[in-house]
Structures are given as C-alpha cells and as structure tokens.
Design a protein around this motif. Sequence first.
Motif, mmCIF file in Angstrom:
data_model
loop_
_atom_site.group_PDB
_atom_site.id
_atom_site.type_symbol
_atom_site.label_atom_id
_atom_site.label_comp_id
_atom_site.label_asym_id
_atom_site.label_seq_id
_atom_site.Cartn_x
_atom_site.Cartn_y
_atom_site.Cartn_z
ATOM 1 N N THR A 106 0.529 -0.685 0.425
ATOM 2 C CA THR A 106 -0.185 -0.420 0.455
ATOM 3 C C THR A 106 1.038 1.337 0.005
ATOM 4 O OG1 THR A 106 -1.581 -1.428 1.310
ATOM 5 C CG2 THR A 106 -1.968 0.941 1.793
ATOM 6 N N LEU A 107 0.533 2.489 -0.757
ATOM 7 C CA LEU A 107 1.362 3.521 -1.159
ATOM 8 C C LEU A 107 0.155 4.794 -0.913
ATOM 9 C CD1 LEU A 107 3.930 4.284 -1.104
ATOM 10 C CD2 LEU A 107 4.381 4.125 -3.465
ATOM 11 N N PHE A 108 -0.395 5.219 0.016
ATOM 12 C CA PHE A 108 -0.625 6.425 0.606
ATOM 13 C C PHE A 108 -2.050 5.766 0.192
ATOM 14 C CE2 PHE A 108 3.574 8.425 -1.316
ATOM 15 C CZ PHE A 108 3.709 8.429 0.455
ATOM 16 N N GLY A 109 -2.798 5.126 0.442
ATOM 17 C CA GLY A 109 -4.071 4.508 0.772
ATOM 18 C C GLY A 109 -4.375 3.946 -0.421
ATOM 19 N N LYS A 110 -3.101 3.675 -1.057
ATOM 20 C CA LYS A 110 -3.543 2.305 -2.422
ATOM 21 C C LYS A 110 -3.346 1.556 -2.598
ATOM 22 C CE LYS A 110 -5.468 6.250 -5.500
ATOM 23 N NZ LYS A 110 -4.290 7.526 -5.495
ATOM 24 N N GLY A 111 -3.416 0.193 -3.036
ATOM 25 C CA GLY A 111 -2.478 -0.691 -3.499
ATOM 26 C C GLY A 111 -2.690 -2.092 -2.936
ATOM 27 N N GLY A 112 -1.692 -3.195 -3.173
ATOM 28 C CA GLY A 112 -2.153 -4.411 -2.467
ATOM 29 C C GLY A 112 -1.785 -4.030 -0.500
ATOM 30 N N LYS A 113 -3.469 -5.165 -0.148
ATOM 31 C CA LYS A 113 -2.142 -5.566 1.524
ATOM 32 C C LYS A 113 -1.650 -6.374 1.487
ATOM 33 C CE LYS A 113 -6.126 -2.306 2.624
ATOM 34 N NZ LYS A 113 -5.344 -1.311 2.081
ATOM 35 N N VAL A 114 -0.757 -7.448 0.798
ATOM 36 C CA VAL A 114 -0.235 -8.722 1.046
ATOM 37 C C VAL A 114 1.306 -8.397 2.024
ATOM 38 C CG1 VAL A 114 1.281 -10.696 -0.099
ATOM 39 C CG2 VAL A 114 -1.259 -9.289 -1.255
ATOM 40 N N GLY A 115 1.664 -7.334 1.456
ATOM 41 C CA GLY A 115 2.879 -7.150 2.300
ATOM 42 C C GLY A 115 2.620 -4.964 3.120
ATOM 43 N N PRO A 116 4.087 -5.543 3.457
ATOM 44 C CA PRO A 116 3.809 -3.902 4.317
ATOM 45 C C PRO A 116 3.537 -2.807 3.483
ATOM 46 C CG PRO A 116 5.912 -4.808 4.042
ATOM 47 C CD PRO A 116 5.147 -5.939 3.524
ATOM 48 N N ASP A 117 3.109 -1.532 4.119
ATOM 49 C CA ASP A 117 2.195 -0.480 3.953
ATOM 50 C C ASP A 117 3.834 0.129 3.256
ATOM 51 O OD1 ASP A 117 1.577 2.738 3.328
ATOM 52 O OD2 ASP A 117 -0.124 2.304 4.954
ATOM 53 N N LEU A 118 3.511 0.704 2.197
ATOM 54 C CA LEU A 118 5.242 1.982 2.647
ATOM 55 C C LEU A 118 5.029 3.434 2.828
ATOM 56 C CD1 LEU A 118 7.226 -0.635 -0.552
ATOM 57 C CD2 LEU A 118 6.913 -1.090 1.806
ATOM 58 N N SER A 119 4.547 3.578 2.950
ATOM 59 C CA SER A 119 4.253 5.305 3.045
ATOM 60 C C SER A 119 5.116 5.718 3.275
ATOM 61 C CB SER A 119 2.716 6.147 3.434
ATOM 62 O OG SER A 119 1.483 4.616 2.836
ATOM 63 N N GLU A 120 5.409 5.491 4.364
ATOM 64 C CA GLU A 120 6.642 6.006 5.822
ATOM 65 C C GLU A 120 6.777 5.813 5.851
ATOM 66 O OE1 GLU A 120 5.633 7.956 8.755
ATOM 67 O OE2 GLU A 120 2.974 8.653 8.312
ATOM 68 N N GLU A 121 7.817 4.710 4.645
ATOM 69 C CA GLU A 121 9.171 3.264 4.256
ATOM 70 C C GLU A 121 10.646 4.147 4.320
ATOM 71 O OE1 GLU A 121 8.442 0.990 5.034
ATOM 72 O OE2 GLU A 121 10.402 0.004 5.074
ATOM 73 N N GLY A 122 10.602 5.400 4.121
ATOM 74 C CA GLY A 122 11.691 6.395 3.855
ATOM 75 C C GLY A 122 12.313 7.137 5.100
ATOM 76 N N LEU A 123 11.118 6.913 5.942
ATOM 77 C CA LEU A 123 12.059 7.502 7.376
ATOM 78 C C LEU A 123 12.393 6.269 8.641
ATOM 79 C CD1 LEU A 123 8.461 9.561 8.576
ATOM 80 C CD2 LEU A 123 10.888 10.067 7.707
ATOM 81 N N VAL A 124 12.459 4.974 7.816
ATOM 82 C CA VAL A 124 12.379 4.219 8.730
ATOM 83 C C VAL A 124 14.393 3.988 8.759
ATOM 84 C CG1 VAL A 124 12.634 1.683 8.632
ATOM 85 C CG2 VAL A 124 10.440 2.132 7.951
#
Lengths: 310, 455
Positions: free
Chosen positions: B381-399
């Motif tokens: 999922t990216l910003f509310g859109k996309g699949g749910k199988v993998g983790p949400d990447l919307s804030e992945e850059g902050l990890v």
Amino acid sequence: MDKEVTYRVGIPVMGPRGETLGRLEKVLLTESRHLVTGLIVRALESLHILPLDRVTEVSASEIRTTVLPEEFHGFPVFDPTQYEEVPPWFFPPGHHIELGALVTIKPLDVREQGEHEAMSRRAFMGRSVAIVAAAIGVSLLVPIGGYIMAAATTPMKDSWRELGVKLQDLPFDEPVGHSFRAVSVSGWMRVPEEKSVWLIRHSGASDPASEPEDQVLGLDSPLELKDSDPRLTVLSPICPHLGCEPQWHKGQKLFICPCHHSIYQLNGNRIGGPAPRPMDTLPARIADDGAISVIYEQFAIGIAAKKRLA
Amino acid sequence: MGHKIFAYLDERIRISSLMGFLLNEPIPGGSRWAYIPGSMVFFVLILQFVTGMMLAFYYGGTPDHAWDSVNYIDHLTYNGVAVGRLIRGIHYWGSSIMVIAVGIHLLQVFLWGAYKRPREIMWLVGVLLLALTMTASFSGYLLPWDERAYWGTIVGTNMIGLVPFVGEVIKDAIRGGVGLGALTLSHFFTLHTMILPTLFILFVLLHMVIFRRVGPAGPFSGSPEKLEATKDTFYPRQVLMDSFGMLAIFIVILALAVLRPPELESVANPSNAAYSPTPAWYFDWIFELLKLIRPEIVGVVGLPVLIAIVLVFLPFVDRKPVRSPFRRPISVLSTLFVLSAMLGLSIMAENGYKKLVDVDRVAMVRGQGVFNTAGCIGCHTLFGKGGKVGPDLSEEGLVGHSEHWLTVQFLNSKAHFPDSIMPDFTYLTPQQQHDLAMYISSLGRMGWPDPTKTP
Ligand code: FES
C-alpha cells in the motif's frame, strides 16, 4: 552638507581672570569637516556663540578663554530655535564629559589621512555600504515579490464538468437556472461549492437568439469560440457590471439585474443599465446523447472586455 | 530632490541629528572585524522576521491544514523559480544559523570580558534573548505538523512535564490539553508568531539602548589614552564591516536554502509509535547528556537550571575587572572544556541516530517509474492505494534502511525475513536497483503531490 551640528556639554567657561562667564551648553562643529567652529555658552538665560580661537585651555573641569566678562555680551546671541535642541538623555553617558572631544572630535581617519583623503575614502565606504545593502535587499525582495505573486498567478486548469442535464430535456428559448456542485480551490484548501449557470436551448442556427451577443461583438476567447453550439447558450450568472446575479423575468422575456437594473436579452445582449458588456457566455459541449458539460469560467467585472480571471 | 526631501524631514523630525546619533557613535580603539557578530545576529533576526511573515501568508495553523499549507508553500513557483521552497529554506536555515550566530556572539562577549561591569544588565538582556532564540526554534519546529514536528514536540513537552510539582500543569497549559492537538498547534503558532516577536523587538531594543548608554566595551587591551587616540566613529568603517558580515551570512543561508531545501516528512501520525524523533542539531548535546544522567529528572531539571544559573550569575560572581582572555585562564579553559564537551556529545548523538539515505531527487523520479512497472503496488500500500499482502510503504523512507539493505530486500528478501513471500526481483539492473532504493528512501519524506496543479 555644511550644516552645523551641536553637542551638549556642560562645564564652566572661565574668563582670563578666572571669573565664570557661563556654562558650556554645546559645541558647534561643521559636520562634514568635523571641525569645531565655536562654543555655545549659557550665561543666565542667554546663549552666546564664542569663537573657538578665543579658547585657550580645555580641561576636564573647565574651559578657559581670553574673553572678558564685559565684552562677553558683545558676542552674537545663540538662537536655539535655529539649531537642534537634543534632549540630554539622548546622548550616551560620558559624551558630555568627554572633553577630549574638543580636541579629538575629528575621527581617526581624518586625523591620519588628512581631511580630503579621508573624506573621499568615507564616501567610498558609504557607497560600498549602500551597494551591499542593495545587493541583500534586492536578492531578498525579488523572491519575496515572486512568492507573493506565485499564488495569485497559479494558472487554473480548465476542467469540464458534466452538469447531469441533457439538452433534449430543456425547454426552448426559456433560460433554466442550473445549480451544480463544484470545488473551489484556494491555495491548499478545496471547498465544495454550489455554482449555477443559465442554460438556454435554441431551435438551431436559424434561431436569432442562438448567437450570443459577446460572440457578435468578438469578445470571446478561442476557447469559448471553439466550444460553442447553436443549439445551446450557457450564460454565467454573474452580472458584468458589479457582480450581482441578474434574474430572468418570464413576462418581459428579459434578464434584469436587481442591483442597478442592467437589462439583457435572451442572448445576453445588454439593452439597458450600467453594465459595460453583455452577459458572459461560457464554453459548452453537448455529447451525442445530449449530456451538457461546461467550463465554469469567471471574468473581470466592470470592464468592457471579457477578461478571464487567472 | 533627495536633498530637498532630506531638508524637509530634517526640519520636521530632525533627521540629521538622529542620523548623527546613530552613526557617529564613538568606538574606542577603532573599528574591528571582531565586532561584527552582534550585527550578524541582528540581521538574521530581521531575515527571520521577514521570511516568517511571508510563510504566515500561506500557512494554515490547524492540524488538518498545517501540513497541506506547508506542502503548498514548498510547491509555489513563480516563473519556474521555486520561491516557496526558497523562502521556507531561508527561514529554516536562518533559525539554525541564528543559533550559531548567537553562540558566537555570546562566546565573543565572554572571551572579551565584555560582560563585566558596567555591562552586566546588557549581558542579562542578552541571555534572555538567547532563551527567546531557543524558544523560537522549539516552537517553530512543530508548525509544519509532520512526523518529526509532532514527535519532537511530544518529547520536548514531556520533558517539561517531568519538572516536579508544576511540570504537569505547565505541560498541559502549553499543549492546551493533555494530548497534542489543534490547541497545541495554535498555542505554538501564537507563541512563535506573536509573543516571541514582540518580546524580541522589546528586548533587542533594550539591548541596543543599553549598548548606547554604556558604550561599546572596546578592545580588552590598550591604555585609555591609546584607545581614545585611535577612536573611530561607527559610520562608515564599522558599518561597512558589519554589512560585509551580514552579506556573508546571507550568502551562507541562501546557499543552504538552495542546495539543501528543508524536507517535509509525512503528515503527523499520532498512531505511528515506531517513529523515533531526533532533536534539532543544536539540542543534540543536551539529548546525549540527558541519556547519561540518571535519574532522568535530574538531567531534565538540573541541566537547564544549571545553564541558566551560570549565565545569569556570571557577571555578578566574576567581578574582577581584568578583561583580557590571556589573563583569565580559568574562564578560557572552562569555555574550551564546555565547547569540546558539547561538540563531543553532539557527535555521539548524531552517530546514535539512524542515518536516513541522502536522496538523489533525479534517481528518485526514475525509481518511481521502476516502482510502478515492477508491480510493487500489487502487494504494498502506498498512500492508501494498493495491495495489502506486503507492508504499507507510505513512510518507508523514515525507517532508516540503508541503500544496501533495500537492494538486498529487492533481490532476496528472505535474507532479511526468512518467511517473506516477496518475489525476488533479480531482473532489476543495478541502475534500477539504485533508483528504486532512492524512491523507497524518499517515501514519507518528500515528493508530495503538487497542490498548485489542480486537477
Ligand atoms: S451589478 Fe448588475 S447592474 Fe450593477
């Protein structure tokens, strides 16, 4: 700028035999040349100008002169209204006891390099300060000007919106006020908004009312010309005079603006009142199934030209 | 013409004597480059005022609009120039540079012994201005309402809450309630844009009035006769030196604003407990020091109190008139000690933080293409859109994953997560891997949609 500037001092001024003539009120000096020209001495209620060449000695506590008490009143009287009266608190402390000021009042560079040389250097430094200040000012104010104008000049994208009305459902030659939901954009904010337009169906190109007046007058932009259809006129609800909303009067078959009584015909033609141009037509498209879409444009009010806002 | 205007004004508001008062201030011992830090601080303060007013032009001070409005400012362009980002960049870097300039100014006054009698009150006003500067940085930090702002303010205000007896009350008063919310933001906005500027104007004025009353301290060596003999007026030489100092600091701020524009992290998300906030760099040393002091309360309360006591009482305790740093070894050595401790602690703190990847914006844009064509969105999922199988990447850059970690993740995710069902994207070229890593590193940090381009 050979204006004389005065500094307040405040110690006794003595004659040759040690009698007090008065108290030092100010020092007169020529600003541009940093030259002391005289002393202002206060004796009771009158102020006198004492030329500097009569001063013999200056110490921290007193000033000695060659002026006799009897000749003292012969010196010109200082007129305070002609000069600055700076309140004493205006000066930094220590200034008035800085009697060395009478001797070293010339700045360092003037003493070291001589009057002429130092003055031209000072002028040069003054100009350099002005250039640096201007450089900073311009490189800050230009982006700021752009920043302020940026929002004002953000171009609006033309967006077609389907009104949900079909041409075949409209009556002939009878304006229908149609409201629809739009989104008004203000910077970062999107606000849902009710907008309305007048829809007027014509029987076709042969209908005399089918040619809008602003097209006749050549006020239309290429966009409006391209998207016009002889079967339909879409009029903006906004009066081009000052922005009220003209109402359709069935009996008279006229639009009449309630504010200042501009009167328009079915094709927007103004036949009376203060409005500077006909009512504004909007670009419209009719799909094959008759569905109507428009671009909701807005125009400057109060001028003869049909000038689109941003 | 100019002459006439001058004469007109002179007759009415006595402008020439005013100018004379302002410009002919005597400087014992003559003009020096050493005297420019104060003017530089003053200049940066004005720069902050001007750019701050500009930011307030477009800022919306509520949690549902603050982030949007800052993002809007970041996208404002005029004739192709990113003026919004530039103005925000100047304000952002201006605050950092102001802290540095204030620090240099304070250090110089200290080393010159210029705080000594009769300049104690001027020093106190200066200490107050330092406190105002720090409060301004702290309160401005929250205003963009992004993750960093939110969590940084949570931690900062929680620290206030640790103060015995009154802490909780003060914390809640500052926040406008128990939690961080709309009232906190409007409190901070008011503090930052109304209260602090008013106090700044007042105390800067007081600082300068005292300065003119008591006069500049001048060099720490030289006999009074010599200083008198080499006395110069403020204008023009010192003014010119000051203006060069201002120009230099302006160029530095401008360069930073252009080359390293401030980032905007994703909008504050109170449920993102995984976010680990870092303080502004100038609080790094405090951050590190607080970790060393146990129990925590001692550090949180003791450190600021200690700093305040030292700064406030310094001129009253140290009353020997000797000013030269060469004859004040204890003062100078303890300054050196404090400075190196601050530096060391800051470096330790910085090393302790997770380093976020330095994103190359060009590669980032290419990486977005790779992301879209490789079908990542099918699972993530990216910003509310996309699949749910993998983790949400919307804030992945902050990890804070490194580029290497990300590349391994693309090619062989089982190396990190043995149970991972993510396919191995081994067909990605090294260039594509790099671009994709850049894009992933940017998520939650930049590349936000442009609100000035309305659909
Ligand atoms: S606004 Fe319509 S006539 Fe004046």
